[in-house]
Design a protein around this motif. Structure first.
Motif, PDB file in Angstrom:
ATOM      1  N   HIS A  55       0.849  -1.190  -0.012  1.00 39.34           N
ATOM      2  CA  HIS A  55      -0.128   0.068  -0.151  1.00 39.34           C
ATOM      3  C   HIS A  55       0.884   1.244   0.080  1.00 39.34           C
ATOM      4  O   HIS A  55       1.824   1.334   0.676  1.00 39.34           O
ATOM      5  CB  HIS A  55      -0.740  -0.128   1.062  1.00 39.34           C
ATOM      6  CG  HIS A  55      -1.941  -1.105   1.013  1.00 39.34           C
ATOM      7  ND1 HIS A  55      -1.649  -2.373   1.352  1.00 39.34           N
ATOM      8  CD2 HIS A  55      -3.263  -1.199   0.498  1.00 39.34           C
ATOM      9  CE1 HIS A  55      -2.604  -3.153   1.206  1.00 39.34           C
ATOM     10  NE2 HIS A  55      -3.648  -2.658   0.586  1.00 39.34           N
ATOM     11  N   ILE A  99      -8.225  -2.348  -0.091  1.00 37.94           N
ATOM     12  CA  ILE A  99      -7.614  -1.009   0.230  1.00 37.94           C
ATOM     13  C   ILE A  99      -8.132  -0.574   1.587  1.00 37.94           C
ATOM     14  O   ILE A  99      -7.449  -0.332   2.544  1.00 37.94           O
ATOM     15  CB  ILE A  99      -7.496   0.022  -0.989  1.00 37.94           C
ATOM     16  CG1 ILE A  99      -6.723  -0.532  -2.302  1.00 37.94           C
ATOM     17  CG2 ILE A  99      -7.104   1.442  -0.518  1.00 37.94           C
ATOM     18  CD1 ILE A  99      -6.918   0.230  -3.327  1.00 37.94           C
ATOM     19  N   GLY A 151      -3.415   0.818  -2.996  1.00 38.15           N
ATOM     20  CA  GLY A 151      -2.709  -0.553  -2.792  1.00 38.15           C
ATOM     21  C   GLY A 151      -2.555  -1.118  -4.395  1.00 38.15           C
ATOM     22  O   GLY A 151      -3.364  -0.940  -5.209  1.00 38.15           O
TER      23      GLY A 151
END
Ligand SMILES: Cc1cc2nc3c(=O)[nH]c(=O)nc-3n(C[C@H](O)[C@H](O)[C@H](O)COP(=O)(O)O)c2cc1C
Length: 189
Positions: A55, A99, A151
């Protein structure tokens, strides 16, 4: 192709589980638009048979490079000195759900970092950076994810497991994705 068989068994026996708070560091190599390699360290957020997630900030250099070319290489040295995993693959932006879930799992420190790790913040004198960090820590709200938080999922097409030993030569066990599955071979270390 999802990681399976011996390659998956190796991965799960080598890497800490996704729940382990101690995350492995991973070098992510990308290609610049003019064909130069670029590399930096990130944390391996999680892995699954689909691949490897990390990420970052969507305004970062790596994000721009990945938009232009999805080709990546990863290196995870874990635990230090005795085992190295090298991966070649393609990176794609992770799902919105993944994410968000990864953000929710981050420590308070890393959430604040996601908010304040900006170009403008980097230009400030150190004392000002410390003061603004303190103000955010006391009054800011890092619980919601910043709009720039993103991410990537790296889907591998080659996995190379390097093992060093004290009583014999180091050895690489390599798994390459082929039309008929993961092909395994042994290489000099
Ligand atoms: C141990 C360590 C862990 C890091 N983890 C991350 C990470 O998970 N995500 C991230 O974006 N940057 C992380 N960084 C910072 C990156 O190495 C890099 O400086 C930053 O992402 C900007 O890279 P770029 O300009 O190539 O995009 C980490 C740095 C270190 C030394």
């Amino acid at each position: 192709m999802s990681i399976s068989g011996e390659a998956w068994e190796r991965l799960t026996s080598w890497l800490p589980t996704n729940q382990d708070p101690e995350r492995p560091q991973m070098q992510v190599a990308t290609v610049t638009p003019d064909g130069r390699p670029d590399v930096r360290t990130v944390l391996l957020t999680e892995f699954s048979p689909e691949g490897f997630w990390f990420h970052t900030d969507s305004r970062s250099r790596k994000a721009a490079q990945l938009q232009a070319s999805s080709a990546v290489a990863l290196v995870v040295l874990w635990p230090g000195f005795t085992r190295q995993l090298s991966v070649q693959g393609e990176a794609a932006v992770a799902s919105r759900e993944e994410i968000a879930a990864a953000y929710a799992r981050r420590s308070d420190f890393l959430k604040q970092l996601a908010w304040q790790n900006t170009h403008d913040f980097a230009q400030l004198p150190q004392a000002e950076r410390v003061a603004r960090w303190q103000v955010f820590a006391e009054h800011g709200d890092a619980s919601r994810q910043p709009p720039t938080w993103t991410g990537y999922l790296v889907r591998p097409h080659r996995l190379t497991f390097w093992e060093g030993g004290v009583d014999t030569a180091s050895l690489r066990t390599e798994f390459t994705a082929t039309a008929s599955g993961w092909e395994q071979s042994y290489l000099a270390g």
